[in-house]
Every structure is written in C-alpha cells, then in structure tokens.
Design a protein around this motif. Structure first.
Motif, short mmCIF file in Angstrom:
data_model
loop_
_atom_site.label_atom_id
_atom_site.label_comp_id
_atom_site.label_asym_id
_atom_site.label_seq_id
_atom_site.Cartn_x
_atom_site.Cartn_y
_atom_site.Cartn_z
N THR A 1 0.84 -1.21 0.00
CA THR A 1 0.00 0.00 0.00
C THR A 1 0.86 1.25 0.00
O THR A 1 0.56 2.23 -0.70
CB THR A 1 -0.91 -0.02 1.24
OG1 THR A 1 -1.68 -1.22 1.26
CG2 THR A 1 -1.87 1.16 1.21
N ASN A 2 1.98 1.23 0.77
CA ASN A 2 2.88 2.38 0.78
C ASN A 2 3.49 2.61 -0.60
O ASN A 2 3.61 3.76 -1.07
CB ASN A 2 3.98 2.17 1.83
CG ASN A 2 3.44 2.16 3.25
OD1 ASN A 2 2.41 2.79 3.52
ND2 ASN A 2 4.09 1.44 4.14
N ASN A 3 3.89 1.50 -1.26
CA ASN A 3 4.46 1.64 -2.61
C ASN A 3 3.43 2.20 -3.58
O ASN A 3 3.75 3.03 -4.43
CB ASN A 3 4.97 0.28 -3.11
CG ASN A 3 6.17 -0.20 -2.31
OD1 ASN A 3 6.92 0.61 -1.76
ND2 ASN A 3 6.35 -1.50 -2.24
N GLU B 1 1.03 4.17 -2.78
CA GLU B 1 0.87 5.59 -2.48
C GLU B 1 2.00 6.41 -3.09
O GLU B 1 1.78 7.49 -3.66
CB GLU B 1 0.84 5.78 -0.96
CG GLU B 1 0.53 7.21 -0.53
CD GLU B 1 0.39 7.33 0.98
OE1 GLU B 1 0.18 8.46 1.45
OE2 GLU B 1 0.50 6.29 1.66
N THR C 1 1.41 6.67 -6.74
CA THR C 1 0.36 7.65 -7.01
C THR C 1 0.89 9.07 -6.93
O THR C 1 0.57 9.93 -7.76
CB THR C 1 -0.79 7.46 -6.02
OG1 THR C 1 -1.27 6.11 -6.07
CG2 THR C 1 -1.95 8.40 -6.34
N GLN C 2 1.75 9.33 -5.94
CA GLN C 2 2.34 10.67 -5.83
C GLN C 2 3.23 10.97 -7.04
O GLN C 2 3.21 12.10 -7.57
CB GLN C 2 3.16 10.76 -4.54
CG GLN C 2 2.30 10.70 -3.27
CD GLN C 2 3.15 10.69 -2.00
OE1 GLN C 2 4.38 10.70 -2.08
NE2 GLN C 2 2.49 10.65 -0.86
N ASN D 1 1.07 11.84 -9.84
CA ASN D 1 0.54 13.20 -9.69
C ASN D 1 1.57 14.23 -10.13
O ASN D 1 1.24 15.21 -10.82
CB ASN D 1 0.12 13.44 -8.24
CG ASN D 1 -1.12 12.67 -7.85
OD1 ASN D 1 -1.94 12.35 -8.71
ND2 ASN D 1 -1.27 12.34 -6.58
#
Length: 300
Positions: free
Chosen positions: A181-183, A185, A188-189, A192
């Motif tokens: 999940t951290n990866n 995230e 995703t950043q 962005n």
C-alpha cells in the motif's frame, strides 16, 4: 314536577345523543360509514389470520366494501364467519369466490373473484370463502428442504474458510499488504507529479505541431515549385550534354582525330615540353639581364 321532568328529559336526550355520536364515531374510526347504503354478504373461512374488522374488500384492486364483522361459528367448529359490507350498486355473480389474501406484513384483506355466471347472489347470501396457500406454506414446502440440503455444504465451506484463515502464508500475505500500500501511495504521488508536469510538455508538443505545420507548408511550396519547374526540358538538356560528353570522349580516345592526336602524339607532347622549357629559360634570362632584351630609351 314539570321542571324536574323537563330536566330528566333533557339529560336523557343528551345521554342518548352522546351514545349515538359515540357509536357513529367508533364505526367511523373503524372505517365504517353508517350513513352509506350497503348490501351484506357472508363468507366462511377456516383461518382468518391477519384479517380485522374494516379490512378492505376489493375487486380487481378497487375497494368496493369492507369487513363489517367477524365471529366464530360455535355450531360449526373450526370455522369463522365474516360479514362483508359491499356497495349498494355492486352485483355479485353466483359462484363468486371471496379470497382471503395477505401482504408481506401479514395484513389480510378479501378479494372478490367474480365468475362468469349470468345469475347474481341475493343480498345476505353466503359466498365461497377461499384461503390460498400463504408465503409461509411455500417456505415450509419448497425453501426449507432446499436449505436443509445446502447446510452440509455450508458446513464444509466454513471448515475450508477456517483452514484458509489459519494458514500462515495468508497471514504473511496480509502483513505484506502494508508495504504494498505504501508503494502504491508513492507511485500515485509520482503519477501526480508527472501529471502536473504535463502542461510544459503539452506546450512543447504544441510548438512541435506548429513547426510541423510550417514544414508541411514548405514541403507543399517545394512540391508546387517542382511541379512548375521545366523538368522535362532539363532532362532533355542533360541527355544532350551526356551525348556531347560521350562524343568528346570518343574523339579523345580516337588516335586519328585532332584531339586524339593531341592526346596520343608523343612527339607533340615532347615538343610542347621543349617549348615550355625554352620559354622558362628565356624568362629566367630576361629577369637576369633585362637590358639585353630591352634597348635603352633615348630621350631627345
């Protein structure tokens, strides 16, 4: 005495009037209109669960009356007689069935199923009472056996789920969900940031598109110029020039032609070289003794 008699009459009249209002009010709260003309019919049932006084009586979904009264038939054990109050204008054909129906909430009503008999019931006749099999009957006869057959499969499924839930590999996979999940995230950043950097890239692409349009316009202009150029005449001139070069080459290679003699005559070559050497000697001597070749100029 007359005054006392008058008071008693007034009190009695008021009590009777109050009782009448009370009776009418209770019937009104029950949904019974005592001032509306109605015909009364009867129907007998073995089970009237959910049916209450003032329950609607319908024909094809339209309310044509209501249940006036319900009482147990003590002289006919196991049966309940229901009094139906129907509209005065309604004519009930013979062999009509008064079917007791219930909704999902358990509230019962009576639905009249008219027959095609041309004859009609008289007021006060008893209609055919019918109670169809309810939802619970269908559940007990159809659903419960199916549920009973499914229960062993459900038990084995629950056993398999318990074994799977207790598997250490599954627990380890669940623990790894946090880093994944951290990866996600971080990814995703990064996406962005990439999306935020898109406007300059789009601007550059726009510039490239404009340059491409200019290049296309120049190519169109060049194509038009080439189309207008006398290419055929140029090709003819080129062919003529090539032919002339071929003829010149043929003359140079021919020892009998003038150019061939100049190119291939050794004596002529040696003579020309001798002349060039003599001229070179004269030029050297001229530089060394110019007065020998140029007489002095006399001034008069």
């Amino acid at each position: 005495m007359k005054k006392l008699f008058r008071k008693e009459v007034i009190i009695g009249s008021c009590v009777l009037l109050a009782l009448a209002f009370l009776f009418v009010g209770i019937d009104y709260l029950k949904g019974i209109n005592v001032f509306k003309a109605a015909n009364y019919y009867y129907a007998t049932y073995t089970n009237v669960q959910g049916l209450a006084v003032s329950a609607p009586v319908t024909v094809n979904g339209f309310k044509v009356g209501l249940v006036r009264d319900i009482h147990y038939e003590y002289n006919n054990p196991g049966h309940v007689k229901v009094e139906l109050s129907l509209d005065k204008q309604l004519k009930v054909p013979r062999d009509t069935k008064a079917v007791l129906v219930s909704d999902l909430l358990g509230t019962a009503s009576i639905e009249l199923k008219f027959s095609s008999n041309p004859n009609y019931h008289n007021v006060g006749d008893e209609l055919i009472g019918e109670v169809p099999s309810g939802m619970m009957d269908a559940v007990s006869t159809d659903l419960l056996p199916a549920v009973a057959s499914i229960l062993p499969k459900v038990d084995s499924l629950m056993t398999s789920i318990n074994a799977l839930a207790g598997d250490p590999a599954l627990l380890e996979a669940v623990r790894r969900l946090g880093p994944i999940t951290n990866n996600l995230e971080l990814t995703t950043q990064a996406l962005n940031r990439s999306v935020q950097a898109l406007p300059p890239v789009m601007s550059s692409l726009q510039t490239v598109g404009v340059n491409a349009e200019h290049l296309t316009a120049n190519l169109d202009s060049l194509t038009y110029t080439l189309n207008q150029a006398p290419i055929e005449e140029t090709l003819q001139n080129l062919a003529a020039t090539t032919q002339s070069l071929k003829e010149l080459t043929a003359q140079l290679n021919n020892p009998n032609s003038s150019l061939g003699l100049l190119m291939n005559d050794r004596k002529l070559y040696d003579g020309i070289n001798q002349v060039i050497d003599d001229l070179d000697s004269i030029m050297v001597d001229l530089k060394r003794r110019p007065k020998h070749y140029i007489p002095p100029i006399k001034i008069f």
